[in-house]
Design an enzyme around this catalytic site. Structure first.
Site, PDB file in Angstrom:
ATOM      1  N   GLU A 258      25.379  54.976  42.872  1.00 42.68           N
ATOM      2  CA  GLU A 258      26.272  54.181  42.038  1.00 42.68           C
ATOM      3  C   GLU A 258      26.626  54.809  40.723  1.00 42.68           C
ATOM      4  O   GLU A 258      25.695  55.492  39.831  1.00 42.68           O
ATOM      5  CB  GLU A 258      25.369  52.811  41.516  1.00 42.68           C
ATOM      6  CG  GLU A 258      25.282  51.733  42.622  1.00 42.68           C
ATOM      7  CD  GLU A 258      24.393  50.502  41.857  1.00 42.68           C
ATOM      8  OE1 GLU A 258      24.476  50.416  40.660  1.00 42.68           O
ATOM      9  OE2 GLU A 258      23.768  49.877  42.434  1.00 42.68           O
ATOM     10  N   GLU A 312      32.717  41.073  40.195  1.00 42.09           N
ATOM     11  CA  GLU A 312      31.851  40.043  40.854  1.00 42.09           C
ATOM     12  C   GLU A 312      31.391  38.770  39.893  1.00 42.09           C
ATOM     13  O   GLU A 312      30.567  39.180  39.102  1.00 42.09           O
ATOM     14  CB  GLU A 312      30.408  40.666  41.654  1.00 42.09           C
ATOM     15  CG  GLU A 312      31.001  41.722  42.693  1.00 42.09           C
ATOM     16  CD  GLU A 312      29.703  42.574  43.237  1.00 42.09           C
ATOM     17  OE1 GLU A 312      28.932  41.912  43.861  1.00 42.09           O
ATOM     18  OE2 GLU A 312      29.601  43.869  42.769  1.00 42.09           O
ATOM     19  N   LYS A 315      27.356  37.668  39.088  1.00 42.34           N
ATOM     20  CA  LYS A 315      26.281  38.599  38.893  1.00 42.34           C
ATOM     21  C   LYS A 315      25.622  38.063  37.594  1.00 42.34           C
ATOM     22  O   LYS A 315      26.570  37.521  36.544  1.00 42.34           O
ATOM     23  CB  LYS A 315      26.806  39.793  38.595  1.00 42.34           C
ATOM     24  CG  LYS A 315      27.359  40.577  39.957  1.00 42.34           C
ATOM     25  CD  LYS A 315      27.370  41.987  39.741  1.00 42.34           C
ATOM     26  CE  LYS A 315      26.008  42.850  40.061  1.00 42.34           C
ATOM     27  NZ  LYS A 315      25.846  44.185  40.082  1.00 42.34           N
ATOM     28  N   GLU A 321      28.490  43.323  33.495  1.00 40.59           N
ATOM     29  CA  GLU A 321      27.979  43.543  34.801  1.00 40.59           C
ATOM     30  C   GLU A 321      28.983  42.693  35.640  1.00 40.59           C
ATOM     31  O   GLU A 321      28.988  42.896  36.999  1.00 40.59           O
ATOM     32  CB  GLU A 321      26.706  42.515  35.015  1.00 40.59           C
ATOM     33  CG  GLU A 321      25.323  43.342  34.507  1.00 40.59           C
ATOM     34  CD  GLU A 321      25.173  44.432  35.279  1.00 40.59           C
ATOM     35  OE1 GLU A 321      25.126  44.535  36.473  1.00 40.59           O
ATOM     36  OE2 GLU A 321      24.803  45.499  34.787  1.00 40.59           O
TER      37      GLU A 321
END
Length: 374
Positions: A258, A312, A315, A321
């Site tokens: 990541e 997203e 999250k 995030e």
């Protein structure tokens, strides 16, 4: 017209060929497009490697007969079960075996950042789980096709500067040493989640932004090796290599499972902007395309999975995030880095439905004409 032609040519050269880069496809959201539509998007982006955090059958089926290689995940919540060999065998038979004839699965990452969980039992379960998953693959004759790894947070390092002085945290060595021995034995990669964004956000006065973003800067020279680093990610990768070497291993490849940069964050998250995200990921993809190695491993092209495909919305944590995506869930890019992709619209009505609709329209129109003539 010549100017217009040049614009077209220059735009075509901007399209980055991402054949050697990977993307994390996370799904902690309630507004994402279906996997079948995402499969079209990924193909149009020329991306050939995807990392999942689970083994979602809908995703694996949607990518059948494609040339996309998958790293699939076995979540932390499953580690307790995986310490039971028969349950590990069942998991492989249920979540991997049915898809292998159509979908390329090359690696299973067992657990994500487990050593940062502060959950001692989970940390103790990690290696037995990895061993049992590997044994299950051996039993099915799949161990040469699929490797077993785990993703570490960069926070497992005690020291990362200069890169040649990289070392793991002393209290984690008892867990990391046997894990690294396993990876070496299995010829599996050491997966690291590395984010120069965190280093910049936490120390904006000490970390030069251009150094974090792969932008032109004077860089730094490692006083022990005289190697010159012009970006932080490469320094982080080489620090991991150095830490592994301290444990006595020199043949394990470090891969970045990541990395990314958020396009938005909370007011105290310095540097979380669209402009910085565009620079970080755009510059990173160009270096991947050039098959660059780090100063410490110049002949080993960096192997990177960018985080993430979509923003997203479910999250937890700070706003950043929820804003790492290259794309919004509707398929429009958050910013343009030359990875133009196409997300098809929602499925059209079936042919029979269209015919039925046309028949109804014909009846209505005929009736109106007849009524008009009366």
């Amino acid at each position: 017209s010549l100017f217009f032609f040049l614009l077209i040519i220059s735009d075509s050269f901007m399209q980055i060929n991402c054949l050697s880069c990977g993307i994390n496809y996370g799904q902690i959201a309630n507004n994402l497009p279906s996997p079948s539509r995402v499969a079209v998007l990924i193909r149009s982006m020329n991306v050939t490697k995807i990392k999942l955090y689970d083994a979602d059958p809908n995703v694996l089926l949607a990518f059948s007969q494609s040339n996309v290689e998958f790293v699939i995940g076995l979540g932390n919540e499953n580690l307790q079960n995986m310490t039971n060999p028969s349950k590990a065998q069942n998991w492989i038979q249920q979540h991997v075996l049915p898809y292998l004839s159509q979908t390329k699965i090359t690696c299973i990452h067992v657990g994500n950042e487990v050593l940062n969980s502060n959950n001692t039992q989970m940390m103790l379960n990690l290696l037995p789980s990895m061993r049992n998953v590997h044994t299950a693959l051996v039993n099915l004759g799949l161990d040469r096709l699929i490797s077993v790894a785990t993703a570490f947070s960069f926070n497992v390092l005690e020291n990362s500067y200069p890169p040649s002085s990289g070392s793991f945290k002393q209290d984690l060595i008892q867990y990391i040493q046997p894990l690294v021995e396993f990876l070496d034995e299995m010829k599996s990669p050491f997966l690291i989640n590395a984010y120069p964004f965190f280093a910049y956000r936490d120390n904006p006065n000490e970390v030069p932004l251009n150094y974090a973003l792969f932008q032109p800067n004077q860089g730094l020279v490692d006083p022990n090796t005289n190697l010159h680093y012009d970006n932080m990610l490469y320094a982080q990768i080489d620090a991991v290599y150095a830490a592994i070497k301290v444990l006595g291993f020199t043949n394990i490849e470090v891969r970045v499972s990541e990395t990314g940069w958020p396009s938005k964050g909370d007011s105290d998250e310095i540097g979380a902007t669209i402009q910085n995200a565009k620079l970080y990921n755009g510059n990173l993809l160009r270096r991947i395309e050039e098959k660059q190695g780090t100063p410490g491993k110049p002949l080993v092209p960096i192997d990177v999975y960018v985080f993430a495909l979509f923003n997203e919305d479910l999250k937890n944590g700070p706003a950043s995030e929820r804003n790492y995506g290259l794309y919004y869930p509707n398929g429009s890019p958050v910013y343009n880095i030359g990875l133009q992709g196409y997300l098809p619209q929602m499925a059209l009505p079936s042919k029979s439905n269209v015919l039925s609709f046309n028949f109804v329209v014909w009846i209505v129109v005929t009736y109106l004409i007849f009524a008009w003539e009366l």
